[in-house]
Design a protein around this motif. Structure first.
Motif, PDB file in Angstrom:
ATOM      1  N   PRO A 298      -4.666   1.447  16.268  1.00  8.76           N
ATOM      2  CA  PRO A 298      -3.405   1.352  17.004  1.00  8.76           C
ATOM      3  C   PRO A 298      -2.759  -0.033  16.890  1.00  8.76           C
ATOM      4  CG  PRO A 298      -5.249   1.261  18.524  1.00  8.76           C
ATOM      5  CD  PRO A 298      -5.827   1.538  17.162  1.00  8.76           C
ATOM      6  N   GLU A 299      -1.493  -0.077  17.230  1.00  6.76           N
ATOM      7  CA  GLU A 299      -0.765  -1.347  17.232  1.00  6.76           C
ATOM      8  C   GLU A 299      -1.231  -2.199  18.413  1.00  6.76           C
ATOM      9  OE1 GLU A 299       3.783  -3.040  16.946  1.00  6.76           O
ATOM     10  OE2 GLU A 299       3.460  -0.979  17.577  1.00  6.76           O
ATOM     11  N   ARG A 300      -1.373  -3.480  18.138  1.00  3.51           N
ATOM     12  CA  ARG A 300      -1.682  -4.429  19.208  1.00  3.51           C
ATOM     13  C   ARG A 300      -0.398  -5.168  19.534  1.00  3.51           C
ATOM     14  NH1 ARG A 300      -6.870  -7.881  19.339  1.00  3.51           N
ATOM     15  NH2 ARG A 300      -5.573  -8.570  21.050  1.00  3.51           N
ATOM     16  N   GLU A 301       0.200  -4.794  20.620  1.00  3.75           N
ATOM     17  CA  GLU A 301       1.486  -5.372  21.029  1.00  3.75           C
ATOM     18  C   GLU A 301       1.407  -6.887  21.169  1.00  3.75           C
ATOM     19  OE1 GLU A 301       4.369  -3.611  21.799  1.00  3.75           O
ATOM     20  OE2 GLU A 301       3.501  -1.669  21.319  1.00  3.75           O
ATOM     21  N   ASP A 302       0.275  -7.395  21.648  1.00  5.36           N
ATOM     22  CA  ASP A 302       0.143  -8.829  21.891  1.00  5.36           C
ATOM     23  C   ASP A 302       0.031  -9.647  20.606  1.00  5.36           C
ATOM     24  OD1 ASP A 302      -2.412  -7.668  21.446  1.00  5.36           O
ATOM     25  OD2 ASP A 302      -3.392  -9.377  22.397  1.00  5.36           O
ATOM     26  N   ARG A 303      -0.281  -9.001  19.484  1.00  3.00           N
ATOM     27  CA  ARG A 303      -0.466  -9.729  18.225  1.00  3.00           C
ATOM     28  C   ARG A 303       0.579  -9.393  17.182  1.00  3.00           C
ATOM     29  NH1 ARG A 303      -5.559  -8.912  15.509  1.00  3.00           N
ATOM     30  NH2 ARG A 303      -4.882 -10.707  14.326  1.00  3.00           N
TER      31      ARG A 303
ATOM     32  N   GLU B 103       0.810  -1.220   0.000  1.00  4.51           N
ATOM     33  CA  GLU B 103       0.000   0.000   0.000  1.00  4.51           C
ATOM     34  C   GLU B 103       0.847   1.277   0.000  1.00  4.51           C
ATOM     35  OE1 GLU B 103      -3.240   0.451  -0.498  1.00  4.51           O
ATOM     36  OE2 GLU B 103      -3.487  -1.711  -0.729  1.00  4.51           O
ATOM     37  N   VAL B 104       1.963   1.298   0.727  1.00  8.04           N
ATOM     38  CA  VAL B 104       2.789   2.511   0.770  1.00  8.04           C
ATOM     39  C   VAL B 104       3.930   2.468  -0.244  1.00  8.04           C
ATOM     40  CG1 VAL B 104       2.224   2.970   3.180  1.00  8.04           C
ATOM     41  CG2 VAL B 104       4.353   1.803   2.631  1.00  8.04           C
ATOM     42  N   GLY B 105       4.134   1.344  -0.890  1.00 10.75           N
ATOM     43  CA  GLY B 105       5.157   1.244  -1.920  1.00 10.75           C
ATOM     44  C   GLY B 105       6.555   0.998  -1.400  1.00 10.75           C
ATOM     45  N   GLY B 106       6.671   0.386  -0.234  1.00 12.45           N
ATOM     46  CA  GLY B 106       7.987   0.076   0.313  1.00 12.45           C
ATOM     47  C   GLY B 106       7.906  -0.227   1.794  1.00 12.45           C
ATOM     48  N   ILE B 107       9.073  -0.287   2.417  1.00 15.00           N
ATOM     49  CA  ILE B 107       9.142  -0.567   3.847  1.00 15.00           C
ATOM     50  C   ILE B 107       8.428   0.558   4.591  1.00 15.00           C
ATOM     51  CG2 ILE B 107      10.701  -0.840   5.814  1.00 15.00           C
ATOM     52  CD1 ILE B 107      12.746  -1.994   3.789  1.00 15.00           C
ATOM     53  N   THR B 108       7.597   0.177   5.544  1.00 16.42           N
ATOM     54  CA  THR B 108       6.782   1.179   6.223  1.00 16.42           C
ATOM     55  C   THR B 108       7.392   1.631   7.542  1.00 16.42           C
ATOM     56  OG1 THR B 108       5.458  -0.508   7.342  1.00 16.42           O
ATOM     57  CG2 THR B 108       4.634   0.314   5.246  1.00 16.42           C
ATOM     58  N   GLU B 109       7.051   2.867   7.868  1.00 16.50           N
ATOM     59  CA  GLU B 109       7.347   3.434   9.173  1.00 16.50           C
ATOM     60  C   GLU B 109       5.993   3.829   9.751  1.00 16.50           C
ATOM     61  OE1 GLU B 109       9.597   7.345  10.917  1.00 16.50           O
ATOM     62  OE2 GLU B 109      10.402   6.387   9.125  1.00 16.50           O
ATOM     63  N   ALA B 110       5.751   3.485  10.996  1.00 12.95           N
ATOM     64  CA  ALA B 110       4.469   3.783  11.629  1.00 12.95           C
ATOM     65  C   ALA B 110       4.668   4.779  12.760  1.00 12.95           C
ATOM     66  CB  ALA B 110       3.839   2.501  12.168  1.00 12.95           C
ATOM     67  N   ALA B 111       3.699   5.680  12.897  1.00 12.66           N
ATOM     68  CA  ALA B 111       3.729   6.653  13.986  1.00 12.66           C
ATOM     69  C   ALA B 111       2.309   6.887  14.478  1.00 12.66           C
ATOM     70  CB  ALA B 111       4.341   7.962  13.514  1.00 12.66           C
ATOM     71  N   SER B 112       2.204   7.141  15.765  1.00 10.99           N
ATOM     72  CA  SER B 112       0.897   7.423  16.367  1.00 10.99           C
ATOM     73  C   SER B 112       0.917   8.812  16.980  1.00 10.99           C
ATOM     74  CB  SER B 112       0.567   6.393  17.447  1.00 10.99           C
ATOM     75  OG  SER B 112       0.419   5.123  16.881  1.00 10.99           O
ATOM     76  N   TRP B 113       0.066   9.682  16.447  1.00 10.35           N
ATOM     77  CA  TRP B 113      -0.106  11.012  17.020  1.00 10.35           C
ATOM     78  C   TRP B 113      -1.474  11.122  17.673  1.00 10.35           C
ATOM     79  CZ3 TRP B 113       2.203  10.801  12.006  1.00 10.35           C
ATOM     80  CH2 TRP B 113       3.565  11.075  12.012  1.00 10.35           C
ATOM     81  N   HIS B 114      -2.193  10.015  17.672  1.00 10.27           N
ATOM     82  CA  HIS B 114      -3.532   9.914  18.268  1.00 10.27           C
ATOM     83  C   HIS B 114      -3.608   8.518  18.860  1.00 10.27           C
ATOM     84  CE1 HIS B 114      -7.867   9.367  18.446  1.00 10.27           C
ATOM     85  NE2 HIS B 114      -8.023  10.661  18.252  1.00 10.27           N
TER      86      HIS B 114
ATOM     87  N   SER C  46      -5.835   6.346  19.099  1.00  5.31           N
ATOM     88  CA  SER C  46      -6.644   5.347  18.399  1.00  5.31           C
ATOM     89  C   SER C  46      -6.308   5.219  16.918  1.00  5.31           C
ATOM     90  CB  SER C  46      -8.128   5.685  18.536  1.00  5.31           C
ATOM     91  OG  SER C  46      -8.517   5.637  19.892  1.00  5.31           O
ATOM     92  N   LEU C  47      -5.263   5.921  16.469  1.00  2.95           N
ATOM     93  CA  LEU C  47      -4.926   5.926  15.047  1.00  2.95           C
ATOM     94  C   LEU C  47      -3.423   5.765  14.855  1.00  2.95           C
ATOM     95  CD1 LEU C  47      -7.051   9.035  14.093  1.00  2.95           C
ATOM     96  CD2 LEU C  47      -7.701   6.654  13.762  1.00  2.95           C
ATOM     97  N   THR C  48      -3.047   5.098  13.783  1.00  2.18           N
ATOM     98  CA  THR C  48      -1.637   4.968  13.413  1.00  2.18           C
ATOM     99  C   THR C  48      -1.492   5.366  11.954  1.00  2.18           C
ATOM    100  OG1 THR C  48      -1.353   3.137  14.974  1.00  2.18           O
ATOM    101  CG2 THR C  48       0.331   3.382  13.265  1.00  2.18           C
ATOM    102  N   VAL C  49      -0.458   6.127  11.659  1.00  2.00           N
ATOM    103  CA  VAL C  49      -0.161   6.552  10.297  1.00  2.00           C
ATOM    104  C   VAL C  49       1.051   5.757   9.813  1.00  2.00           C
ATOM    105  CG1 VAL C  49       0.571   8.478   8.846  1.00  2.00           C
ATOM    106  CG2 VAL C  49      -1.094   8.862  10.682  1.00  2.00           C
ATOM    107  N   HIS C  50       0.915   5.140   8.640  1.00  2.00           N
ATOM    108  CA  HIS C  50       1.989   4.358   8.025  1.00  2.00           C
ATOM    109  C   HIS C  50       2.434   5.072   6.753  1.00  2.00           C
ATOM    110  CE1 HIS C  50       0.726   0.859  10.510  1.00  2.00           C
ATOM    111  NE2 HIS C  50      -0.469   1.392  10.331  1.00  2.00           N
ATOM    112  N   VAL C  51       3.740   5.284   6.618  1.00  2.00           N
ATOM    113  CA  VAL C  51       4.306   5.902   5.419  1.00  2.00           C
ATOM    114  C   VAL C  51       5.553   5.132   4.999  1.00  2.00           C
ATOM    115  CG1 VAL C  51       3.426   8.239   5.873  1.00  2.00           C
ATOM    116  CG2 VAL C  51       5.661   7.557   6.770  1.00  2.00           C
TER     117      VAL C  51
END
Length: 162
Positions: A102-107, A44-55, A57-62
């Protein structure tokens, strides 16, 4: 209830002569299987992703190396991240992004975008996209100074849409 569990956010591409075209942001279905999800995000992002959470309940992947690739700056995604963060980001986001839960650490995977936030994220994406298209004269200077007052205006406009 929304009909999507992730949202693909395309950059607004400036054309030197014409007004930018409205990008087609995608309503996506996030795979819930952790073994599939990483490959799906990569595609979907066209390569290796980096994820960040500024909220919470939401995560942004680029794309993790979008600037050097080089991919287009994503002013829409930058605006959303700045709204959720509560302050302008001091760095740019490049290329297509994907918003998930958000990321689920357990999964070892990310949750689906919660329905209440899916609709909110879509409203914010639309508001930011409209603002950037309406103010296309600012796009050529985007890569040089994301601290200009025009960028704060984009954040304020998008925040009002929420």
């Amino acid at each position: 209830m929304s009909d999507f569990t992730a949202l693909g956010v395309e950059p607004v591409i400036d054309h030197p002569v014409d007004t930018p075209e409205r990008p087609q942001h995608k309503r996506l279905i996030l795979p819930t299987d952790p073994d599939i999800q990483a490959d799906w995000l990569y595609e979907e992002v066209g390569g290796i992703t980096e994820a960040a959470s500024w909220h919470r309940s939401l995560t942004v992947h680029v794309h993790d190396n979008g600037q050097n690739f080089p991919l287009e700056p994503n002013a829409v995604l930058w605006t959303l991240a700045s709204v959720w963060r509560g302050a302008p980001l001091d760095h740019l986001l490049y290329g297509r992004g994907v918003i998930t839960g958000p990321e689920r650490e357990d999964r070892g995977a990310y949750e689906e975008l919660p329905p209440q936030f899916a609709e909110q994220a879509l409203r914010a994406v639309d508001a930011a996209t409209d603002w950037w298209i309406e103010h296309d004269y600012d796009l050529p200077i985007w890569a040089h100074d994301p601290t200009r007052s025009a960028f704060r205006e984009a954040i304020a406009h998008t925040r009002r849409a929420l």
